[in-house]
Write a protein that holds these residues in place. Sequence first.
Motif, PDB file in Angstrom:
ATOM      1  N   TYR A 125     100.329  90.808  54.217  1.00 32.03           N
ATOM      2  CA  TYR A 125     100.401  90.156  55.527  1.00 32.03           C
ATOM      3  C   TYR A 125     100.857  88.708  55.343  1.00 32.03           C
ATOM      4  N   ASP A 126     101.668  88.229  56.291  1.00 30.10           N
ATOM      5  CA  ASP A 126     102.143  86.846  56.257  1.00 30.10           C
ATOM      6  C   ASP A 126     102.591  86.483  57.665  1.00 30.10           C
ATOM      7  N   ASP A 127     101.788  85.684  58.348  1.00 30.89           N
ATOM      8  CA  ASP A 127     102.109  85.309  59.733  1.00 30.89           C
ATOM      9  C   ASP A 127     103.459  84.612  59.816  1.00 30.89           C
ATOM     10  N   HIS A 158     101.973  89.871  60.809  1.00 30.47           N
ATOM     11  CA  HIS A 158     100.591  89.593  61.147  1.00 30.47           C
ATOM     12  C   HIS A 158      99.924  90.874  61.616  1.00 30.47           C
ATOM     13  N   CYS A 159      98.626  90.963  61.369  1.00 32.24           N
ATOM     14  CA  CYS A 159      97.873  92.180  61.669  1.00 32.24           C
ATOM     15  C   CYS A 159      97.643  92.283  63.167  1.00 32.24           C
ATOM     16  N   GLN A 160      98.050  93.398  63.746  1.00 31.32           N
ATOM     17  CA  GLN A 160      97.839  93.662  65.162  1.00 31.32           C
ATOM     18  C   GLN A 160      96.839  94.805  65.310  1.00 31.32           C
TER      19      GLN A 160
END
Length: 279
Positions: A220-222, A227-229
């Motif tokens: 994950y990497d915004d 990004h985690c949804q």
Amino acid sequence: MRVESSGGLPLPELERQQAGAKRRRRRARAAAAAAAPRTMAAPATAVQRLFEACREVFTGAGPGAVPPPAGVERIKSVLDSITAADVRLTSSMPYFRRVDPYGTPKITYLHLYKCEAFSIGIFCLPSRGVIPLHNHPGMTVFSKLLFGAMHIKSYDWAASQQDTPDVQLQAGPRLAKVKVDGILTAPHETAVLYPEDGGNMHCFTAQNACAVLDVLGPPYDDGSGRHCQYYNVRSSAISVAGSTILPGGDRYEWLEESEPSRDFYLVGSTYMGPKILDH
């Protein structure tokens, strides 16, 4: 003329004695070396082998790039061989205890390694612990259940399967195909989730104490849009434009992006197993 050494022996005789002494010392050292136990390099730990496989397979791959089949099989093979003992986990550890028998238990994450190309970590779930429905955008995910039993429900977006061409993607609920809906019990082979297939969106519900070893590539990497949804199931209705969609008997449900549940607690803790050497 006879030349003698300071010790009283002729030089040729003294040289013969010295040479003989040297030979005896060499033979003694060789015998001692042969008799001594050989020091062998310690074999790589299971997590070190996993790290090295991930580094070779994922390094240099672009975001969303699926590793080649040989790379997937290499990582999967290493994960299939890993046990809870290899990471020094047992179900009696505090991570797996329910503090409140009526509340929702917290989930513990043990961080093993992370770089731009991949991450390795372990999720520890007490009985009835839940990791809510979430996605892995542009990521290939390997999940190995180390011990325990858990219910897994996973989805892929219907449009990515090209089996519902009349469904128009729009804001709000989206139609998703149910990929897995059942209980997994360890030991079980490693599950592989791809960016567009294999159950990229999934949720876990622990039936008893469970540990899951996860590899994400890339992590994950915004900043990179990964990004985690989280999602809620809006309805199990499978009707679109008045017609029922059941190609091949597949199941579909409507998913809508949401905030994670308020009773979802994910905390980090220190991994105490064999360390990964990044050299």
